[in-house]
Scaffold this motif. Sequence first.
Motif: not given
Length: 388
Positions: A140-142, A172-181, A183-191, A208-210
Amino acid sequence: MQPVIQRAPAELAIQVAPGSPTVLRRAAETRQIRAAVEGQSAESVIRANEDAGVLGREALARAPFDARALRVVGLSEARAGREAQADELLTLAGNWSLRDDPAHAWLVDYRLRRGDYVSSFAHADTLARRREAMRPNIFRLFTTAATVDTERALPVIAKLVSEQPSWRQDYLDSLYSTTDGLRVAINLAVVLEAGQAPLNNAELRQLYLYLIDRGLLDGARTVRESLNRPAMQITVANGSFDDPSSPEPFQWRIAQGAGIVAEILEDDIRSADPALRVSFDGYTEETIAEQLMFLSAGQYRMTFEARTENGDPNRHLNWTVICAPGDRRIMRAPSAPAGAQVWTAGAAEFVVPDNCPGQWLQLRSVPDQKRANTVAWYDRLVVTRIGP
């Protein structure tokens, strides 16, 4: 004597071996824990914290490299308001022992409050590797930092994730439980894509599937365009059924059901040429194979090759294209030319309307009133734009 030093209550142990550095350190830790207990007067807390610092220093005088004793002294300095001194002591304690969780936890908080993401998250990484129970709070901090201070925090997180820590998949699993997560997952994938450890196909498939399951088709398109996995100019991935490198849903998702067997096999006529073989009993309605496409509005032609092994695939199996999101069908065509006992070319045309951002290409069964065993092969499927 040794069992008393190691395991007896600190108050008893210090009476038995008052000069033991282990006993002194245990007594210091006990006093510091008591200083943190709620409900005490301010004077009691201050006194207990001072006692802990004194005992910790006595322990260090006898065992100068005791990381736990050094941590007690550092925390006593912090609770006395001398944070600069505490930072020096606890940094040293953390360097001496990667297993000293309280030292690393304090350093995470202290460095974060000063905007030092690199140092703060390095200590958080140490905790996450050792303590699974602490991971949710660390994650959650990250994610919070990557949401509110993306430009500064995200590269630090990406560097940690690229080192393939034991907690990578959990984060990565933790990111898929919220909308903010997400968004972070998308940006993280690009970086990560520009680094040494980009998302592997399983991780990218999960993202992709989430996104698609939550109706965030634009997010999936953004990821695909940014990563070029698969390349955007590819309309149909693995149309020849010989390249599994693209992740789902931009890859064939092949279903098995009652009365249906679908598998990619080497063709027994064209050797060393994999193709999709479908066996259908005539009763079940099912999506046998599908993948997602991102076609812009316009006219398209789908070409393919098919071969009939048994029955009438022209009647019992159809190619369809359905808009996503939604269920609007914009193409339905027989899956094989009539009488195609040998490999035969087939084609169908369709139009993608303006309000159809994604398209599911599907091979579907058409049920009948009676058993009608059908076996067919499919290969070399291509979708080409032919007009505006």
